[in-house]
Design an enzyme around this catalytic site. Structure first.
Site, mmCIF file in Angstrom:
data_model
loop_
_atom_site.group_PDB
_atom_site.id
_atom_site.type_symbol
_atom_site.label_atom_id
_atom_site.label_comp_id
_atom_site.label_asym_id
_atom_site.label_seq_id
_atom_site.Cartn_x
_atom_site.Cartn_y
_atom_site.Cartn_z
ATOM 1 N N HIS A 277 43.669 52.113 34.956
ATOM 2 C CA HIS A 277 44.822 52.367 35.829
ATOM 3 C C HIS A 277 44.956 51.228 36.841
ATOM 4 O O HIS A 277 43.964 50.609 37.216
ATOM 5 C CB HIS A 277 44.644 53.666 36.625
ATOM 6 C CG HIS A 277 44.691 54.890 35.791
ATOM 7 N ND1 HIS A 277 45.871 55.453 35.356
ATOM 8 C CD2 HIS A 277 43.700 55.674 35.282
ATOM 9 C CE1 HIS A 277 45.605 56.529 34.639
ATOM 10 N NE2 HIS A 277 44.291 56.686 34.567
ATOM 11 N N CYS B 103 42.681 61.277 28.504
ATOM 12 C CA CYS B 103 41.759 60.820 29.562
ATOM 13 C C CYS B 103 40.301 60.941 29.140
ATOM 14 O O CYS B 103 39.415 60.390 29.787
ATOM 15 C CB CYS B 103 42.009 61.602 30.845
ATOM 16 S SG CYS B 103 43.623 61.260 31.531
ATOM 17 N N GLU C 224 47.484 56.960 41.406
ATOM 18 C CA GLU C 224 46.912 56.632 40.097
ATOM 19 C C GLU C 224 47.995 56.055 39.194
ATOM 20 O O GLU C 224 47.742 55.190 38.356
ATOM 21 C CB GLU C 224 46.278 57.869 39.460
ATOM 22 C CG GLU C 224 45.443 57.531 38.236
ATOM 23 C CD GLU C 224 44.612 58.703 37.774
ATOM 24 O OE1 GLU C 224 43.390 58.668 37.976
ATOM 25 O OE2 GLU C 224 45.190 59.663 37.234
ATOM 26 N N HIS D 270 39.834 54.088 29.651
ATOM 27 C CA HIS D 270 41.203 53.582 29.800
ATOM 28 C C HIS D 270 41.365 53.188 31.262
ATOM 29 O O HIS D 270 40.575 53.600 32.113
ATOM 30 C CB HIS D 270 42.241 54.631 29.393
ATOM 31 C CG HIS D 270 42.263 55.823 30.306
ATOM 32 N ND1 HIS D 270 41.377 56.874 30.186
ATOM 33 C CD2 HIS D 270 43.029 56.102 31.387
ATOM 34 C CE1 HIS D 270 41.608 57.758 31.140
ATOM 35 N NE2 HIS D 270 42.601 57.312 31.897
ATOM 36 N N ASP E 287 37.242 47.363 42.183
ATOM 37 C CA ASP E 287 38.171 46.530 41.403
ATOM 38 C C ASP E 287 37.509 45.945 40.164
ATOM 39 O O ASP E 287 36.410 45.386 40.235
ATOM 40 C CB ASP E 287 38.726 45.402 42.284
ATOM 41 C CG ASP E 287 39.885 44.671 41.614
ATOM 42 O OD1 ASP E 287 40.691 45.327 40.919
ATOM 43 O OD2 ASP E 287 39.981 43.439 41.779
ATOM 44 N N HIS E 288 38.199 46.087 39.028
ATOM 45 C CA HIS E 288 37.705 45.606 37.727
ATOM 46 C C HIS E 288 36.362 46.216 37.357
ATOM 47 O O HIS E 288 35.549 45.577 36.683
ATOM 48 C CB HIS E 288 37.672 44.067 37.677
ATOM 49 C CG HIS E 288 39.047 43.487 37.510
ATOM 50 N ND1 HIS E 288 39.951 43.439 38.538
ATOM 51 C CD2 HIS E 288 39.669 42.962 36.440
ATOM 52 C CE1 HIS E 288 41.067 42.902 38.105
ATOM 53 N NE2 HIS E 288 40.929 42.609 36.833
ATOM 54 N N HIS F 38 38.274 54.321 33.646
ATOM 55 C CA HIS F 38 37.505 55.563 33.773
ATOM 56 C C HIS F 38 37.637 56.399 32.516
ATOM 57 O O HIS F 38 38.431 56.120 31.627
ATOM 58 C CB HIS F 38 37.908 56.354 35.036
ATOM 59 C CG HIS F 38 39.247 57.020 34.986
ATOM 60 N ND1 HIS F 38 39.665 57.919 35.937
ATOM 61 C CD2 HIS F 38 40.265 56.935 34.095
ATOM 62 C CE1 HIS F 38 40.877 58.350 35.641
ATOM 63 N NE2 HIS F 38 41.262 57.772 34.539
HETATM 64 NI NI NI Z 1 43.145 58.107 33.683
#
Ligand code: NI
Length: 137
Positions: free
Chosen positions: A43, A35, A126, A41, A81-82, A16
């Site tokens: 998580h 961020c 997160e 990037h 996911d992914h 995100h």
């Molecule tokens: Ni983040």
């Protein structure tokens, strides 16, 4: 009747970027820091889905965990996911994919699949230390 809560954990990896489209890069940088990376990037998200209600006297179940597992797979894992949450998940087209917004979107997606008599709380990690909960209030 006694109320119990069952919990089911799941996991997804996603990318995100946190930023406000209308703001300058500098303002986004000052609010969101790393961020705001325009290259995104990722998580390793952990999600805990907690369902509360009365035990069915015949089956002894609150909810069939296989059914709950399948709901989480379809609504959360298959959807997130992914994925790049900003670019690939329609729910985040116009809202920032923060942990706060992800937990609310997750709750809404799961809520509409559950029996109305059941209460739902969703917890989203997160990072191992940062997590957020939502129960529809
Ligand atoms: Ni983040």
């Amino acid at each position: 009747m006694k109320k119990v809560t069952v919990h089911r954990k799941a996991h997804f990896n996603a990318a995100h970027r946190l930023y406000v489209k209308e703001w300058s890069f500098e303002k986004n940088q000052s609010v969101f820091g790393k961020c705001n990376n325009p290259y995104y990037h990722g998580h390793n998200y952990e999600i805990v889905v907690s369902v509360t209600g009365e035990i069915d006297p015949q089956t002894g179940y609150l909810i069939d965990m296989k059914i709950l597992k399948d709901i989480i797979k379809e609504e959360i894992e298959d959807a997130f996911d992914h994925k790049n949450l900003n670019e690939q998940v329609p729910e985040f087209k116009n809202i920032n994919p923060t942990a706060e917004n992800i937990v609310v979107v997750s709750w809404e997606k799961i809520r509409k699949r559950l029996d109305e008599a059941l209460e739902l709380e969703v917890t989203l990690y997160e990072t191992p230390r940062n997590f957020v909960t939502y129960k529809g209030n």
